[in-house]
Design an enzyme around this catalytic site. Structure first.
Site, PDB file in Angstrom:
ATOM      1  N   ASP A   1       3.662  -2.905  -7.585  1.00 42.55           N
ATOM      2  CA  ASP A   1       4.502  -3.112  -6.429  1.00 42.55           C
ATOM      3  C   ASP A   1       6.017  -3.397  -6.442  1.00 42.55           C
ATOM      4  O   ASP A   1       6.864  -3.092  -5.607  1.00 42.55           O
ATOM      5  CB  ASP A   1       3.679  -4.236  -5.752  1.00 42.55           C
ATOM      6  CG  ASP A   1       2.510  -4.245  -5.271  1.00 42.55           C
ATOM      7  OD1 ASP A   1       1.989  -3.407  -4.390  1.00 42.55           O
ATOM      8  OD2 ASP A   1       1.667  -4.704  -5.900  1.00 42.55           O
TER       9      ASP A   1
ATOM     10  N   GLU B   1       0.925  -1.339   0.109  1.00 44.07           N
ATOM     11  CA  GLU B   1      -0.059   0.209  -0.019  1.00 44.07           C
ATOM     12  C   GLU B   1       0.890   1.255   0.006  1.00 44.07           C
ATOM     13  O   GLU B   1       1.999   1.333   0.872  1.00 44.07           O
ATOM     14  CB  GLU B   1      -0.853  -0.056   1.258  1.00 44.07           C
ATOM     15  CG  GLU B   1      -1.856  -1.432   1.496  1.00 44.07           C
ATOM     16  CD  GLU B   1      -2.675  -1.260   0.346  1.00 44.07           C
ATOM     17  OE1 GLU B   1      -2.996  -0.335  -0.453  1.00 44.07           O
ATOM     18  OE2 GLU B   1      -3.297  -2.333   0.195  1.00 44.07           O
TER      19      GLU B   1
END
Length: 203
Positions: A82, A25
Site C-alpha cells: 500500500d 485496493e
C-alpha cells in the site's frame, strides 16, 4: 457500521483520532502500472470511509494530510504494498505506520500463517470473506459486495492491532517492531526505484 463512499478525496469534515486502519485496493500489484483505485479508512468506531479515485484526479488534499499526519498512526496489513502505491499515485510518504503482518511474524513465530483472514479468525474470532480479492476495483460503479469486502479489510484492524501489541510486549519485541515499521516507507521507495531489498542487504 455504515460505509461512506467519497469521490477522489475525504470530506474536510471527516476526522480521525490518534490511529486509523488504512487499506488500498489497486488494479494489480505493480505500482508503476496498476493504479490506486480505493483507500479505505476506519478508526475502530463508527463508519468505514472509502475514497474512490476516478484514475485522473489524485490531488486529494484532505486524504494526503491524514496519511502524512505525524500524530496519527496508520495501521496496515502488508503495509509496504500500500505504501508503494500511495507514494506512486498520491505522491505521499505515509508515516507513521504499523503493519499487522510484520507484527504477527515477530510475535507469533510458532506459525507460518500470517494472512489477514487467518489472523482475524484466530485472534478475533471473526471470519471474513476473501472471494473478491481479484475484483475489478477500477470499475466506475462498485457493487455492494465489493464495498463490503473493502470495508472488511479495515473494519477489524484496530482490534487486531491491540492484540498484536500485547503479544509483542509479552515477547519483548515491541521496540523491534516499531523500528521495523519506521523503515517501511523507505522500503517502499526502494521497491519503486527497482532495488531488490535482499540485494541491498547482501554482503
Amino acid at each position: 457500521m455504515t460505509i461512506q463512499l467519497h469521490k477522489n478525496d475525504l470530506p474536510a469534515s471527516v476526522t480521525f483520532g490518534p490511529r486509523v486502519a488504512v487499506d488500498g485496493e489497486m488494479m494489480g500489484l505493480n505500482p508503476h502500472r496498476d493504479r490506486l483505485c480505493l483507500v479505505q479508512l476506519h478508526d475502530g468506531t463508527g463508519d468505514v470511509h472509502i475514497v474512490q479515485f476516478d484514475g485522473k484526479d489524485y490531488s486529494a488534499p484532505n486524504l494526503k494530510k491524514l496519511l502524512t499526519d505525524p500524530a496519527t498512526t496508520k495501521i496496515f496489513h502488508v503495509a509496504v504494498t500500500d505504501l508503494a502505491h500511495m507514494r506512486q499515485w498520491l505522491g505521499v510518504r505515509v508515516q507513521p505506520v504499523f503493519c499487522t503482518k510484520i507484527a504477527s511474524r515477530l510475535c507469533r513465530t510458532f506459525t507460518s500463517v500470517h494472512g489477514m483472514k487467518e489472523l482475524f479468525k484466530e485472534l478475533l474470532g471473526v471470519d471474513i470473506k476473501k472471494a473478491l480479492a481479484s475484483s475489478d476495483w477500477g470499475a466506475p460503479v462498485l457493487t455492494q459486495e465489493q464495498l463490503e469486502y473493502a470495508a472488511d479489510d479495515v473494519l477489524y484492524l484496530n482490534r487486531l492491532h491491540d492484540v498484536l501489541v500485547d503479544l509483542l510486549k509479552r515477547e519483548g519485541r515491541l521496540g523491534l517492531a516499531q523500528e521495523t515499521f519506521a523503515y517501511l516507507p523507505a522500503r517502499a521507495e526502494l521497491d519503486l526505484a527497482g532495488f531488490d531489498d535482499s540485494l541491498i542487504r547482501h554482503h
